[in-house]
Motif scaffolding. Structure first.
Motif, PDB file in Angstrom:
ATOM      1  N   ASP A 277      53.035  39.787  37.778  1.00 26.89           N
ATOM      2  CA  ASP A 277      51.997  40.711  38.245  1.00 26.89           C
ATOM      3  C   ASP A 277      52.153  42.069  37.576  1.00 26.89           C
ATOM      4  O   ASP A 277      51.218  42.605  36.964  1.00 26.89           O
ATOM      5  CB  ASP A 277      52.074  40.834  39.764  1.00 26.89           C
ATOM      6  CG  ASP A 277      50.808  41.453  40.351  1.00 26.89           C
ATOM      7  OD1 ASP A 277      49.949  41.897  39.558  1.00 26.89           O
ATOM      8  OD2 ASP A 277      50.673  41.501  41.580  1.00 26.89           O
ATOM      9  N   LYS A 292      40.699  43.523  34.914  1.00 25.99           N
ATOM     10  CA  LYS A 292      41.086  43.277  36.294  1.00 25.99           C
ATOM     11  C   LYS A 292      42.116  42.156  36.318  1.00 25.99           C
ATOM     12  O   LYS A 292      41.868  41.069  35.809  1.00 25.99           O
ATOM     13  CB  LYS A 292      39.867  42.887  37.131  1.00 25.99           C
ATOM     14  CG  LYS A 292      40.206  42.617  38.590  1.00 25.99           C
ATOM     15  CD  LYS A 292      38.980  42.183  39.370  1.00 25.99           C
ATOM     16  CE  LYS A 292      39.340  41.865  40.823  1.00 25.99           C
ATOM     17  NZ  LYS A 292      38.157  41.401  41.587  1.00 25.99           N
ATOM     18  N   ASP A 294      44.530  39.638  38.553  1.00 28.37           N
ATOM     19  CA  ASP A 294      44.698  39.026  39.874  1.00 28.37           C
ATOM     20  C   ASP A 294      45.744  37.923  39.760  1.00 28.37           C
ATOM     21  O   ASP A 294      45.482  36.860  39.198  1.00 28.37           O
ATOM     22  CB  ASP A 294      43.366  38.458  40.358  1.00 28.37           C
ATOM     23  CG  ASP A 294      43.458  37.895  41.779  1.00 28.37           C
ATOM     24  OD1 ASP A 294      44.489  38.143  42.454  1.00 28.37           O
ATOM     25  OD2 ASP A 294      42.518  37.206  42.207  1.00 28.37           O
ATOM     26  N   VAL A 295      46.943  38.182  40.249  1.00 33.60           N
ATOM     27  CA  VAL A 295      48.044  37.218  40.208  1.00 33.60           C
ATOM     28  C   VAL A 295      48.357  36.783  41.636  1.00 33.60           C
ATOM     29  O   VAL A 295      48.755  37.597  42.468  1.00 33.60           O
ATOM     30  CB  VAL A 295      49.295  37.829  39.543  1.00 33.60           C
ATOM     31  CG1 VAL A 295      50.443  36.824  39.551  1.00 33.60           C
ATOM     32  CG2 VAL A 295      48.984  38.255  38.112  1.00 33.60           C
ATOM     33  N   GLU A 296      48.157  35.500  41.927  1.00 32.05           N
ATOM     34  CA  GLU A 296      48.402  34.956  43.264  1.00 32.05           C
ATOM     35  C   GLU A 296      49.532  33.925  43.175  1.00 32.05           C
ATOM     36  O   GLU A 296      49.289  32.732  42.977  1.00 32.05           O
ATOM     37  CB  GLU A 296      47.136  34.318  43.830  1.00 32.05           C
ATOM     38  CG  GLU A 296      46.000  35.306  44.046  1.00 32.05           C
ATOM     39  CD  GLU A 296      44.775  34.640  44.659  1.00 32.05           C
ATOM     40  OE1 GLU A 296      44.864  33.421  44.950  1.00 32.05           O
ATOM     41  OE2 GLU A 296      43.751  35.322  44.842  1.00 32.05           O
ATOM     42  N   GLY A 330      38.908  40.026  32.540  1.00 35.42           N
ATOM     43  CA  GLY A 330      39.638  39.689  33.754  1.00 35.42           C
ATOM     44  C   GLY A 330      40.731  38.684  33.476  1.00 35.42           C
ATOM     45  O   GLY A 330      40.600  37.831  32.585  1.00 35.42           O
ATOM     46  N   GLU A 332      43.307  36.015  35.654  1.00 32.64           N
ATOM     47  CA  GLU A 332      43.672  35.385  36.920  1.00 32.64           C
ATOM     48  C   GLU A 332      44.830  34.430  36.671  1.00 32.64           C
ATOM     49  O   GLU A 332      44.812  33.662  35.699  1.00 32.64           O
ATOM     50  CB  GLU A 332      42.492  34.629  37.520  1.00 32.64           C
ATOM     51  CG  GLU A 332      41.315  35.490  37.912  1.00 32.64           C
ATOM     52  CD  GLU A 332      40.191  34.658  38.511  1.00 32.64           C
ATOM     53  OE1 GLU A 332      40.388  34.118  39.620  1.00 32.64           O
ATOM     54  OE2 GLU A 332      39.140  34.538  37.854  1.00 32.64           O
ATOM     55  N   TRP A 334      47.330  31.701  38.970  1.00 33.57           N
ATOM     56  CA  TRP A 334      47.608  31.082  40.257  1.00 33.57           C
ATOM     57  C   TRP A 334      48.329  29.758  40.042  1.00 33.57           C
ATOM     58  O   TRP A 334      48.402  29.242  38.937  1.00 33.57           O
ATOM     59  CB  TRP A 334      46.320  30.889  41.061  1.00 33.57           C
ATOM     60  CG  TRP A 334      45.379  29.840  40.544  1.00 33.57           C
ATOM     61  CD1 TRP A 334      45.248  28.567  40.996  1.00 33.57           C
ATOM     62  CD2 TRP A 334      44.424  29.982  39.479  1.00 33.57           C
ATOM     63  NE1 TRP A 334      44.278  27.906  40.293  1.00 33.57           N
ATOM     64  CE2 TRP A 334      43.749  28.743  39.370  1.00 33.57           C
ATOM     65  CE3 TRP A 334      44.079  31.021  38.615  1.00 33.57           C
ATOM     66  CZ2 TRP A 334      42.757  28.529  38.416  1.00 33.57           C
ATOM     67  CZ3 TRP A 334      43.084  30.805  37.671  1.00 33.57           C
ATOM     68  CH2 TRP A 334      42.443  29.574  37.575  1.00 33.57           C
ATOM     69  N   GLN A 343      43.686  32.099  33.595  1.00 31.82           N
ATOM     70  CA  GLN A 343      42.321  32.197  33.093  1.00 31.82           C
ATOM     71  C   GLN A 343      42.048  33.630  32.649  1.00 31.82           C
ATOM     72  O   GLN A 343      42.242  34.570  33.417  1.00 31.82           O
ATOM     73  CB  GLN A 343      41.303  31.775  34.144  1.00 31.82           C
ATOM     74  CG  GLN A 343      39.893  31.604  33.586  1.00 31.82           C
ATOM     75  CD  GLN A 343      38.970  30.940  34.580  1.00 31.82           C
ATOM     76  OE1 GLN A 343      38.416  31.607  35.443  1.00 31.82           O
ATOM     77  NE2 GLN A 343      38.796  29.625  34.469  1.00 31.82           N
ATOM     78  N   THR A 387      41.118  29.003  29.516  1.00 34.14           N
ATOM     79  CA  THR A 387      41.922  28.479  30.614  1.00 34.14           C
ATOM     80  C   THR A 387      43.174  27.827  30.040  1.00 34.14           C
ATOM     81  O   THR A 387      43.082  26.999  29.129  1.00 34.14           O
ATOM     82  CB  THR A 387      41.137  27.446  31.443  1.00 34.14           C
ATOM     83  OG1 THR A 387      39.929  28.052  31.913  1.00 34.14           O
ATOM     84  CG2 THR A 387      41.958  26.973  32.634  1.00 34.14           C
TER      85      THR A 387
END
Length: 402
Positions: A277, A292, A294-296, A330, A332, A334, A343, A387
């Motif tokens: 993150d 942006k 977003d790391v989950e 962006g 991402e 996960w 992604q 991806t």
């Protein structure tokens, strides 16, 4: 690597007919050749394998057996060629032995010899070919006899007899001389991946060496020369010496910055200390367009997987900065079961290709080398969506980031 266990539309022979056509003549030739070929193969196997087993108590027994199994591979190759030419059975060649080359064995000495020996003794292709040649003698005698008798006494039904006998031949070739589909394809895949990993590591080492030589090293050499001149002028011209020291101080700062950049390119400290993150946020802050992130992730993956994910995103964001013309991007990240998914998307002009010279093909090869996937969707006009998938590996204890 895949064995084709059936005929393609172009290779499949027509149904057997009472008239002798070229397919039937090929099948007859194959059946008549079975006897001399099977005798030669049987003699070879009976001479090599029992002799190697019997001599295994001596120093020459096991090498003899390993060499004999390597020779059996050549017999299998000849049989596949014969079946391909006369029966239309097209079977891919098995992967070569994974032993070391002659130069490697010479360099490594005894260790290299035993590596070659063990690889040869446990070669499944050699053993399956030896079994094939061993059981073929009775079949060769039978098919030669039936074909010869039928040629003179049962001429009208000879095509049907030849087709029935050669179908049994086809089954034996497929069953014993085909590579193991799953195992062979996996071996070929791993062999290719190993080459990619080796090439990538060599390229990275060359890049680091070039950066050190052309950057920090050259700057430090200039710094040493400047300090030497300042030392000489310290008493004779203090003001000039002070000016040189100031210049040297500036060079030290630039050298330190280059070393930090180089260290970040090898493995950034923020990734080790704080995870994906924070590391990806740091990369995004250096991108020329707003990103942006977003790391989950509930936990951190293994360090190697984490590093590959970091450098994949870093490379993709560099492409966004240089080539996309995007206004927004962006990232991402996960986890889904045993896979780590990444992604990266942007609203740029699109049109990116794996062979477009933007480093995409290199990323795909690196991900493939660790059983990952790389999917690029970039229509002309945008948007571009990349991806990537990586296998999830648990992080070892004692290596958690602080």
């Amino acid at each position: 690597m895949t064995a084709r266990n059936s005929f393609t539309d172009d290779d499949r022979p027509p149904p057997a007919r009472l008239a002798l056509d070229r397919y039937t003549w090929k099948e007859i030739a194959h059946l008549l050749a079975n006897l001399p070929v099977s005798i030669a193969g049987f003699v070879y196997v009976v001479f090599v394998v029992p002799t190697g087993v019997a001599l295994s108590v001596t120093v020459i027994g096991l090498p003899w057996l390993a060499g004999g199994l390597a020779g059996a591979r050549l017999l299998g190759k000849a049989e596949r060629a014969r079946a391909r030419a006369l029966l239309g059975v097209r079977i891919d060649e098995p992967s070569p032995l994974r032993g070391r080359s002659r130069d490697e064995r010479r360099a490594r000495g005894t260790e290299g010899f035993f590596s070659w020996l063990w690889t040869g003794l446990k070669d499944p292709v050699g053993w399956r070919t030896a079994l094939y040649e061993f059981i073929r003698l009775p079949w060769g005698i039978l098919t030669f006899t039936i074909t010869t008798v039928s040629f003179f006494l049962l001429w009208p039904v000879l095509p049907h007899i030849a087709r029935g006998l050669t179908n049994a031949d086809r089954a034996m070739v497929r069953g014993l001389l085909s590579p193991s589909d799953e195992l062979e394809s996996r071996i070929a895949e791993l062999e290719s991946d190993r080459g990619v990993v080796v090439d990538t590591a060599a390229a990275d080492l060359r890049r680091i060496e070039r950066d050190l030589h052309d950057g920090a090293q050259a700057r430090l050499v200039a710094l040493a020369m400047g300090l030497g001149l300042a030392k000489e002028k310290l008493l004779a011209d203090p003001e000039a010496a002070a000016s040189m020291v100031d210049e040297a101080h500036g060079e030290v700062k630039l050298a330190l910055q280059e070393l930090r950049d180089l260290a970040r390119g090898i493995h950034p400290a923020v990734l080790t200390d704080r995870g994906l993150d924070a590391a990806l946020s740091s990369v995004a802050s250096r991108c020329t367009v707003p990103v942006k992130v977003d790391v989950e992730l509930d936990e951190r993956p293994a360090a190697a997987i984490e590093g590959i994910a970091y450098f994949t995103v870093s490379e993709l964001l560099q492409n966004v900065s240089k080539h996309s013309g995007a206004r927004m991007a962006g990232v991402e990240v996960w986890r889904t079961k045993d896979r780590l998914l990444i992604q990266v998307q942007d609203d740029g002009r699109g049109g990116a290709r794996l062979d477009g010279g933007s480093g995409m093909s290199g990323l795909a090869e690196r991900l493939g080398a660790v059983d990952g996937l790389f999917v690029l969707d970039s229509p002309v006009g945008g948007p571009t969506v990349v991806t990537a998938e990586l296998p999830w590996r648990e992080r070892e204890r004692g290596r958690e980031g602080s």
